[in-house]
Every structure is written in structure tokens, then in C-alpha cells.
Design a protein around this motif. Structure first.
Motif, PDB file in Angstrom:
ATOM      1  N   VAL A 157       0.976  -1.357  -0.065  1.00 44.78           N
ATOM      2  CA  VAL A 157      -0.024  -0.063   0.321  1.00 44.78           C
ATOM      3  C   VAL A 157       0.758   1.345  -0.222  1.00 44.78           C
ATOM      4  CG1 VAL A 157      -1.886   1.171   1.397  1.00 44.78           C
ATOM      5  CG2 VAL A 157      -1.995  -1.194   1.331  1.00 44.78           C
ATOM      6  N   ARG A 158       1.524   1.103   0.831  1.00 48.24           N
ATOM      7  CA  ARG A 158       2.645   2.702   1.031  1.00 48.24           C
ATOM      8  C   ARG A 158       3.724   2.506  -0.555  1.00 48.24           C
ATOM      9  NH1 ARG A 158       6.707   4.584   6.138  1.00 48.24           N
ATOM     10  NH2 ARG A 158       7.185   5.897   5.213  1.00 48.24           N
ATOM     11  N   ARG A 159       4.331   1.837  -0.956  1.00 50.82           N
ATOM     12  CA  ARG A 159       4.280   2.122  -2.406  1.00 50.82           C
ATOM     13  C   ARG A 159       3.798   2.486  -3.338  1.00 50.82           C
ATOM     14  NH1 ARG A 159       6.688  -3.623  -1.626  1.00 50.82           N
ATOM     15  NH2 ARG A 159       5.102  -4.409  -3.119  1.00 50.82           N
ATOM     16  N   GLN A 160       2.501   1.692  -3.345  1.00 49.26           N
ATOM     17  CA  GLN A 160       1.166   1.792  -4.652  1.00 49.26           C
ATOM     18  C   GLN A 160       1.962   4.142  -3.760  1.00 49.26           C
ATOM     19  OE1 GLN A 160      -0.281   0.387  -6.785  1.00 49.26           O
ATOM     20  NE2 GLN A 160       1.951  -0.999  -6.360  1.00 49.26           N
ATOM     21  N   LEU A 161       0.959   4.540  -2.556  1.00 46.40           N
ATOM     22  CA  LEU A 161       0.555   5.524  -2.450  1.00 46.40           C
ATOM     23  C   LEU A 161       2.386   6.451  -2.727  1.00 46.40           C
ATOM     24  CD1 LEU A 161      -0.837   5.279   1.035  1.00 46.40           C
ATOM     25  CD2 LEU A 161      -1.760   6.147  -1.221  1.00 46.40           C
ATOM     26  N   GLU A 162       3.407   6.579  -2.681  1.00 45.72           N
ATOM     27  CA  GLU A 162       4.149   6.917  -2.842  1.00 45.72           C
ATOM     28  C   GLU A 162       4.511   7.027  -4.560  1.00 45.72           C
ATOM     29  OE1 GLU A 162       6.718   6.053   1.181  1.00 45.72           O
ATOM     30  OE2 GLU A 162       7.378   4.820  -0.722  1.00 45.72           O
ATOM     31  N   SER A 163       4.056   6.064  -5.096  1.00 45.95           N
ATOM     32  CA  SER A 163       4.774   5.911  -6.766  1.00 45.95           C
ATOM     33  C   SER A 163       3.767   6.288  -7.218  1.00 45.95           C
ATOM     34  CB  SER A 163       4.521   5.187  -7.549  1.00 45.95           C
ATOM     35  OG  SER A 163       3.420   3.916  -6.938  1.00 45.95           O
ATOM     36  N   GLY A 164       2.554   7.174  -6.958  1.00 46.39           N
ATOM     37  CA  GLY A 164       0.896   8.051  -7.275  1.00 46.39           C
ATOM     38  C   GLY A 164      -0.030   6.616  -8.114  1.00 46.39           C
ATOM     39  N   HIS A 165      -0.021   5.641  -7.775  1.00 42.41           N
ATOM     40  CA  HIS A 165      -0.716   4.277  -8.752  1.00 42.41           C
ATOM     41  C   HIS A 165      -2.062   3.967  -7.295  1.00 42.41           C
ATOM     42  CE1 HIS A 165       3.205   2.969 -10.781  1.00 42.41           C
ATOM     43  NE2 HIS A 165       2.374   3.593 -11.591  1.00 42.41           N
TER      44      HIS A 165
END
Length: 214
Positions: A157-165
Motif C-alpha cells: 500500500v505504501r509503495r502504491q501511495l508513494e508512486s501515485g498509483h
């Protein structure tokens, strides 16, 4: 002004370290469900766990908790999940909701107590002055005696948030290196419905299997 309870976060992290924490519940009162098959004692790799309706639980009967949700109707459809780890007793509220074809659960802390301490101040009760943290899991009945509980992967979830996805309201806690999801319950329901079958969010690597005892 309410602040996020560190105990609320810690209790979830101890239960499963890589899950996510939300400020709003996934299971809203109008959609909460109950299932008599949930009540009982369960074995898992983490040890023995007890699930029972909150209003019938030993913790509630001993009057150690208050109506943390502020609504007796909600509490009447909420379960108490209790377990012990490293001599610490954990009691957590568990609520269930059907979203699409899948069953989900959210957890929030009620009481943590250290049995090794004999003084009156031997634990922490949920304090309404603090905002509770919730964690989300997908629940699947294997049969009437076995449950698979897959917790949402916080790292994904954090990776998706940080990437804007992924667009979900959130707050970053630099002190503890955590990401707190502040999205509404309705947004969370849409989120889990969209990603319910995505193994990047719900996988066996981040799961607990419960088997009914006896």
C-alpha cells in the motif's frame, strides 16, 4: 483533540507486523454482519485465540472496557478476539463486513494486560480520548472449522501511495516510519473491493490460519 493511540498501533503490529493501520473502520454499522461459526476457541501458529461476541465476553462482563464505539448497536455486532503472546494478554474488537464476494474483518484494540505485573497499573485500557487504529484483513472460510485470515500488506500500500498509483488519504509518521490511512470507511470499502483478488495486497505470506479447537 484526539490523538492516535500508540497502543492501538502497537497491538496491531505485535499481532502481524506488516499490516496497515487505518483511522476509520472498514465495517460500518449498516453493513456489519455476524456469524455463529466465529464463536469459539481457535488454534494458530501464534497460539490459542478466543473469539466471542463482545457483550458476552469475559472482558465485557468484568467491566474493564467501555462502549468504545459510542454505540451499543455496533457493539452488539462486534466480536472480542483474545490471545496471549510473550506473557501479554491482548483483547481486540473484531468487526466483519461482506464487500462484493469477499468477507473482510477490521481489528482495533480493547485491552492489553501484562500478567507478570501484580500492581493495579498492569496494562492499558482503550481510552476514548485517543483515536483507535484499525487494521484490515480478508477472511475466507475453508470449512466450518478453519479460517484463513489474510492481512492487507502495508508495504504494498505504501509503495502504491508513494508512486501515485493509489489515491487514498493518508498520513506519514516519520518518527515510527509508519503510514496511517485516513480515508473514509466508504473509500476503504471501494479500495478492498477493487483489490480483493490482488495477491500483492492479500497473500498467504501475510496470513494466519485459524483452526477450531476441539
Amino acid at each position: 483533540m484526539k490523538t492516535i493511540s500508540l497502543f492501538a498501533i502497537a497491538a496491531i503490529i505485535i499481532f502481524l507486523p506488516s499490516c496497515i493501520t487505518t483511522l476509520q473502520p472498514l465495517a460500518t454499522e449498516d453493513r456489519m454482519i455476524t456469524d455463529s461459526r466465529l464463536t469459539g476457541t481457535w488454534n494458530s501458529a501464534e497460539g490459542e485465540m478466543r473469539i466471542e461476541p463482545v457483550l458476552l465476553s469475559r472482558t465485557y462482563r468484568q467491566a474493564k472496557i467501555t462502549d468504545a464505539g459510542g454505540d451499543s448497536a455496533r457493539m452488539s455486532r462486534t466480536y472480542m478476539l483474545s490471545y496471549e503472546k510473550n506473557g501479554i494478554h491482548y483483547n481486540m474488537f473484531a468487526s466483519f463486513i461482506q464487500v462484493g464476494e469477499h468477507l473482510f474483518m477490521d481489528l482495533r484494540p480493547a485491552i492489553i494486560a501484562d500478567a507478570q505485573r501484580e500492581d493495579d497499573n498492569n496494562g492499558y485500557d482503550f481510552n476514548p480520548d485517543y483515536m483507535p487504529g484499525y487494521t484490515i484483513a480478508k477472511v475466507e472460510w475453508k470449512n466450518d472449522r478453519q479460517l484463513a485470515v489474510q492481512f492487507a500488506d502495508g508495504a504494498f500500500v505504501r509503495r502504491q501511495l508513494e508512486s501515485g498509483h493509489l489515491r487514498l488519504k493518508h498520513e506519514l509518521d516519520d518518527l515510527f516510519g509508519t503510514c496511517i490511512i485516513s480515508a473514509s470507511s466508504e473509500e476503504l470499502q471501494k479500495f478492498v473491493e477493487k483489490y480483493a483478488a490482488d495477491e500483492r495486497l492479500f497473500s498467504n505470506r501475510n496470513s494466519v490460519t485459524l483452526t477450531r479447537k476441539g
